[in-house]
Each structure stands twice: as structure tokens, then as C-alpha cells.
Scaffold this motif. Structure first.
Motif, PDB file in Angstrom:
ATOM      1  N   SER B  25     -34.858  -5.846  22.199  1.00 42.38           N
ATOM      2  CA  SER B  25     -34.153  -6.662  21.206  1.00 42.38           C
ATOM      3  C   SER B  25     -34.162  -8.149  21.542  1.00 42.38           C
ATOM      4  CB  SER B  25     -32.694  -6.228  21.080  1.00 42.38           C
ATOM      5  OG  SER B  25     -32.622  -4.870  20.778  1.00 42.38           O
ATOM      6  N   ARG B  28     -35.254 -11.176  19.157  1.00 42.26           N
ATOM      7  CA  ARG B  28     -34.854 -11.054  17.745  1.00 42.26           C
ATOM      8  C   ARG B  28     -33.885 -12.175  17.418  1.00 42.26           C
ATOM      9  NH1 ARG B  28     -33.249  -4.957  16.373  1.00 42.26           N
ATOM     10  NH2 ARG B  28     -32.624  -5.966  14.439  1.00 42.26           N
ATOM     11  N   TYR B  31     -30.069 -11.929  18.393  1.00 44.54           N
ATOM     12  CA  TYR B  31     -29.745 -11.270  19.660  1.00 44.54           C
ATOM     13  C   TYR B  31     -29.754 -12.293  20.795  1.00 44.54           C
ATOM     14  CZ  TYR B  31     -29.804  -6.392  18.193  1.00 44.54           C
ATOM     15  OH  TYR B  31     -29.492  -5.184  17.623  1.00 44.54           O
ATOM     16  N   GLU B  50     -25.276  -9.079  19.605  1.00 44.53           N
ATOM     17  CA  GLU B  50     -25.877  -9.486  18.340  1.00 44.53           C
ATOM     18  C   GLU B  50     -24.818 -10.224  17.522  1.00 44.53           C
ATOM     19  OE1 GLU B  50     -26.862  -6.428  15.482  1.00 44.53           O
ATOM     20  OE2 GLU B  50     -28.286  -7.698  14.449  1.00 44.53           O
TER      21      GLU B  50
END
Lengths: 355, 281
Positions: B25, B28, B31, B50
Motif C-alpha cells: 500500500s 498509494r 497511504y 490511510e
């Protein structure tokens, strides 16, 4: 006899002249025109059937029915059954028109149309088979009259069911925001409902049937609402025009219209190509306004800037891959928190004018 | 205690303390992650979170997606750094769900104003073999259901745009930034209506091989049927392509998914986990 002829010839003349006068109906060049044309033709057929049904009482004009049913009341009831099937068919086709007016989905409408056609053909074949069996085995008499009477009432009820269904579909669709469809339910339902009531009485009183006149009035009023829409919508692309945006501005807030962002696309000289690109990429719950000469405004509910950029990139990529359009100018605006819907729309119109 | 921001360049240095699925992750859009270590020592703890609703004027929220903090010092340092970064992002609510939390770490969380409780996890984990009933629900999948591997990138963009404009993002806060190949294209599918994508069922395959549906939505008059068809399509694909013991995580993140999961897997429930919440109110 004169009353019967007037009652049934009048709707035939109304519908025939409507079709002959209107270019869209003649050419059936838009989805709405195709559907209304079909309903009009069914209305004409109903008029002819009820004309035959009424004339049965006065002359020996029986043609297609088997020997035993050339007498009253069998011929009258047979034509009556055929009329009821046609009336139910007209209302089913109008249901499909209503669903198309709301959802604007050709695939969905085609699927429903196929389904209804299969049922319709099955029912029609079933009627013919059962009818011939009833004539063969029941013969002339009260049993046959009862059978034909029940059959008529079944289709009468089917017509009522689909009228109610169309009202329910429209009411359910209003729970989510829908673009104005210019759909006038009352324009169809009121004349039909009144004539159904009269027909119900006529079945009992064995007087003339006003259903075809009701359908004729309903078709005229429905088509009028469609042509009213054409003042604001390009009938071929389905995009609204600048007139609509300016006239809707007074009602933006109340209408719940998508009024959070506006994205302007300009590609002069590209003709219909940008239209097809935008139509293929347009998100549901957004509206596109065509301002002419390759200029379009897309309006939608509130979105983040990153999402607007995704939309713009997607349109540009589609345009270059599928529309052979390499350059599109774009601008966008996001409604401010303290801006009213009307102020934002006015800002978008100025943006399109280059201000 | 040294705190290091995790990014795509240094993430491979933290293999030992990060689960490979969560490490993916990093990079991203929303994130972020940090790792704690003593000077000269390997990292001993990490937190990945997140951000959600960053554009919301009422305040953003954050979910701690991964917590690895065995000692009090690790937990304290990580939470302090997280709180500073989160305040800069106008985060007002924080929450997390974790399978286990040491007593020391739990005490530190409570010291940072988190309320902890044990409850059922929002995730239910099923194996591929349990999808056979789903696949059998529909005998014939309509022609307008297509695999993601059969559509072009531009069609995918149109479908994603359509979903986002209608407020449907599933578990993907950063859906507009994700490329088509991030999803398991051979398992994911879409609905095509009037030559446009009107529904998507997107499944992600983690590095460990675990599968997770991340978006299931359909827009249009036949939306409910389309959802059923997409589920059956993907279930058939998964059954034919993956071993029976492959795990599928179903995250019940809202009421619709909870209701659907209850219908599809009535006998399954989530494990007991520790939930933590903190808000500014």
C-alpha cells in the motif's frame, strides 16, 4: 350506426393525420418517435377493430371468424376480445415508452420489449388456440359468451395493471434525482382512464367503446410533451441546449439538478465526433449541454478536482483513440460553498462565453 | 527513537517488520507509514494509515491499517509522530482494527486518548471452495458481463468515472488514481449497458495470494440483477483459477455489504478483534 362510425373513425383520422404531419413520427428517427408511432398504429388498429365490432350489430360484416360466430353477440364479443388485446398492447408499449423516458437506456428497453413481445405472442397464440377450441367444443350458447366475456375482462385488467405500473415506476424513479424527462403521465393516463371507465360501462351496456378515442387523445398529448422537449434537447444526441440551461437556471436549486461542477469541452470543427465521444464517456447523473460549433458543457454534482481531471483525461483519450480528435480545449469550475445554484450556472454560462 | 517515513524507495528495507500485503500500500495516494528504530538498530515497530475525506471541511479521518508496536517506547513514538502528521492533515477522527495488541501498546493507545474495545471484525474470511454455491446461483451469465481483461483502458476509465460520479468507491478512497492492472483483471468484471460501463466488480490480489473484493457496484435500472451476475461471473473465474484453500477477505465496511455478506455467507462471522477509536469531540 352513424355514432359508431363517428366514434371509431375520429381517432383513426386523428392518429393518421398526426403521423402524416410530423416528420419525426413519419421517419421514426428518434427512439421516442419510434415508440409513439407504434402506439399510434395500435390505436388505429383498435379503432378499426371497434368499428368492425360496432358494425356487427348492423350489417353482415363478419369476415374472419368461423361460421357459428357470425351471429350476434358472438361476433361482437370476438372483435371485443381482439380490441382488448390491442388496448392492453398499447398500454404495454406506453409502459416501455415511460421506462425509456426515465432511464434513457436502449439496452434495458430492448430487453423489456423482447420480454413483452414473447409474452404477447404467447398470449395471442394462446387466445387463438383457446378460442378455436371453445368454438369447437362449447359451440354457440351462454358458455361461449361467458368465456369471451371473461377473456375481455382479463385483458381489461391487464391494461389497468400496466397503467398503475407506469405510475409506480415514475414515483420510484423520483426517489433518485432524474433529469427532467418532460414526461406527462397525466397526458396519457387521464384520457385512457376515462375511456376505460366508459368502456367498462359499455361492456355492460353493450354500447360503443371510446377506447380508441382515448388512445388517440393520449398519443397526441404524449407526443406534444415529446416535441416540447425538442425545444430544449437535440433529439438525436439527447444533449440539452443553451436555452434549457438558461431557462432552468431559475429552478436549479429546487430541481435538485446536478450543480456542483461544470466542465467545458471545446473542439470546433469536429462535427458529430465529439458528440459521440462525450456521449460514450458521460457519467450517469451528469448532464451535457450543447452550445453549438463543437462546444459542450458537462454539469454534475460536487466532485474533487482529481476526479474532474480523471474525467477530462478520459474524454481526451477516448477522443484521440475513437474520435480521431487530437486537441480539445477544456476548462472547469467548481461551485463555491457560498454560491447559489443560480449564481454558479450563470458563472458557467459566462465561462462558455469566454468571460 | 528515530522515526522514518516509509515510501516506495525504502519500503523494501522494512520487510522484516511489515506484512507484505500492507507494504504494497505504500505509494498509494492516501497511504502513509512510519517506522520506529533505535539509532543503529533495525526497525522495531511501524504504523501504516490511510487518510479519508481529506476534502471534507468538517474534518478528515484516518484509519490505522497496520500496527506493529511491541514495546511501550515503540508505540508511544509511533503514535506521537502519527498524531503530528494527522493534525497537519486536519484529521479529527482516527480508528483501527487489529487482531492483537500487547498490553503495553494498549496502555499507550489509551494514553493517547484512544478508546479500546473487543468486538467482531468487519472482515470475514472465506476460502475459494466456499464460493461454489455463489457460482451456481446463476446458470447463464448474460453477454453484457465482461471480464476486466477484455476491456480497454479507456473503457475502464469511463467505468471508474461513472462509479465515482455516483458516489461509489467501495474500499478505494484513491480509486481515481489506481490503474487497471492493480486489480486482478482475470477475476474482476464489469457490466456494459448502452455501450458504457454501468457496473464494476473489482478484486485485488495481494502479494500473499489473498483475494479481496474492493468495489462492487452497478448503476441503472437492472442494478440488482447486474450485481448478482457479476458476483457469479467472478466466483466462477476464481473457482477455475485458484486453489480451493485460497483466502478471500470480504470487508463489511457498510450496511449494504453487511446485508449482502449475510445473504451470501449466512454462517460466517468475523473474528474477535480489538477496535480503537479516537475523535476530537
Amino acid at each position: 350506426m352513424f355514432n359508431v362510425c363517428v366514434m371509431q373513425l375520429t381517432p383513426i383520422i386523428i392518429l393518421t393525420s398526426l403521423i402524416l404531419k410530423d416528420e419525426h413520427l413519419r421517419k421514426k428517427d428518434t427512439p421516442e418517435a419510434g415508440k409513439v408511432f407504434l402506439i399510434a398504429v395500435i390505436g388505429i388498429m383498435i379503432g378499426l377493430v371497434y368499428l368492425m365490432s360496432g358494425l356487427c350489430k348492423f350489417t353482415a360484416l363478419y369476415s374472419v371468424v368461423p361460421t357459428v360466430l357470425k351471429e350476434e353477440p358472438y361476433a361482437y364479443l370476438t372483435w371485443g376480445c381482439i380490441g382488448e388485446i390491442l388496448a392492453a398492447w398499447a398500454i404495454i408499449e406506453w409502459n416501455l415508452f415511460v421506462e425509456y423516458a426515465i432511464f434513457r437506456s436502449s439496452d434495458y428497453e430492448a430487453k423489456k420489449s423482447r420480454l413483452f413481445k414473447i409474452y404477447g405472442i404467447a398470449v395471442a397464440c394462446g387466445f387463438v388456440i383457446v378460442y378455436l377450441l371453445a368454438v369447437r367444443f362449447l359451440g354457440a350458447g351462454l358458455n361461449l359468451i361467458s368465456f369471451l366475456g371473461v377473456f375481455m375482462f382479463v385483458f381489461f385488467a391487464i391494461g389497468i395493471y400496466f397503467m398503475i405500473r407506469s405510475v409506480v415506476v415514475v414515483r420510484l424513479s423520483r426517489k433518485t434525482r432524474q433529469a427532467p424527462s418532460f414526461l406527462r403521465l397525466d397526458g396519457f393516463i387521464i384520457p385512457i382512464a376515462l375511456t376505460y371507465l366508459l368502456s367498462f360501462l359499455s361492456i355492460i351496456l353493450q354500447e360503443w367503446d371510446a377506447r380508441s378515442l382515448g388512445i388517440a387523445i393520449a398519443v397526441v398529448l404524449t407526443w406534444r410533451s415529446v416535441t416540447n422537449r425538442y425545444k430544449y434537447v437535440d433529439p438525436y444526441t439527447g444533449f440539452f441546449n443553451r436555452n434549457f440551461l438558461q431557462s432552468m437556471n431559475d429552478y436549479m436549486e429546487k430541481s435538485g439538478y446536478p450543480n456542483g461542477i461544470g466542465v467545458l469541452f471545446k473542439a470546433p470543427g469536429t462535427g458529430d465526433r465529439l458528440v459521440h465521444v462525450l456521449d460514450s464517456f458521460k457519467p450517469a447523473d451528469s448532464e451535457i449541454f450543447s452550445f453549438g460549433d463543437g462546444e459542450f458543457l458537462l454539469m454534475a454534482g460536487p466532485q474533487k478536482e482529481s476526479v474532474i481531471k480523471l474525467l477530462i483525461n478520459g474524454v481526451k483519450l477516448t477522443a484521440s483513440e475513437e474520435g480521431d480528435i487530437q486537441e480539445i480545449e477544456t476548462e472547469y469550475a467548481i461551485r463555491n460553498a457560498d454560491e447559489t445554484a443560480e449564481e454558479f450556472t450563470a458563472r458557467l454560462i459566462k465561462l462558455s462565453e469566454g468571460e | 527513537m528515530k522515526i522514518t517515513d516509509l515510501n516506495v524507495d525504502n519500503i523494501s528495507d522494512y520487510d522484516e517488520i511489515l506484512d507484505e500485503d500492507i507494504a504494497e500500500s505504500i505509494g498509494r495516494e492516501f497511504y502513509c507509514g512510519i517506522a520506529a528504530s533505535e539509532e543503529g538498530e533495525p526497525a522495531s515497530g511501524a504504523v501504516i494509515w490511510e487518510y479519508r475525506n481529506l476534502d471534507d471541511d468538517a474534518g478528515a479521518s484516518a484509519e490505522l491499517m497496520y500496527i506493529n508496536a511491541g514495546t511501550k517506547e515503540d508505540a508511544d513514538a509511533l503514535l506521537t509522530e502519527f498524531s503530528e502528521q494527522a493534525s497537519a492533515g486536519n484529521v479529527t477522527d482516527v480508528f483501527f482494527e487489529t487482531a492483537k495488541l500487547s498490553d503495553d501498546a494498549a496502555a499507550v493507545f489509551e494514553g493517547h486518548d484512544f478508546r479500546l474495545r473487543s468486538d467482531e471484525s468487519r472482515d470475514i474470511v472465506v476460502s475459494v471452495s466456499e464460493l461454489s454455491k455463489l457460482a451456481a446461483m446463476v446458470k447463464k451469465i448474460p453477454d453484457n458481463i465482461e471480464g476486466l481483461d477484455g476491456i480497454k483502458e479507456v473503457q475502464f476509465m469511463q467505468g471508474v468515472t461513472n462509479c465515482i460520479f455516483n458516489g461509489k468507491k467501495g474500499l478505494m478512497e484513491d480509486l481515481e488514481y489506481i490503474e487497471k492492472d492493480w486489480f486482478a483483471e482475470e477475476l474482476s468484471c464489469c457490466v456494459i449497458t448502452d455501450k458504457k460501463l454501468s457496473g464494476l466488480f473489482l478484486i485485488h490480489r495481494f502479494p500473499s495470494g489473498t483475494l479481496m473484493p474492493v468495489l462492487l457496484t452497478a448503476i441503472g435500472p437492472d442494478a440488482r440483477k447486474d450485481i448478482l451476475y457479476m458476483i457469479c461471473y467472478s466466483a466462477k473465474k476464481v473457482l477455475s483459477s485458484y486453489p480451493a484453500d485460497t483466502k478471500v477477505i470480504v470487508r463489511r465496511h457498510n450496511d449494504s455489504v453487511k446485508a449482502l455478506a449475510k445473504k451470501l455467507f449466512p454462517d460466517r462471522s468475523g473474528e474477535t478483534v480489538i477496535l480503537g477509536e479516537k475523535d476530537s469531540k
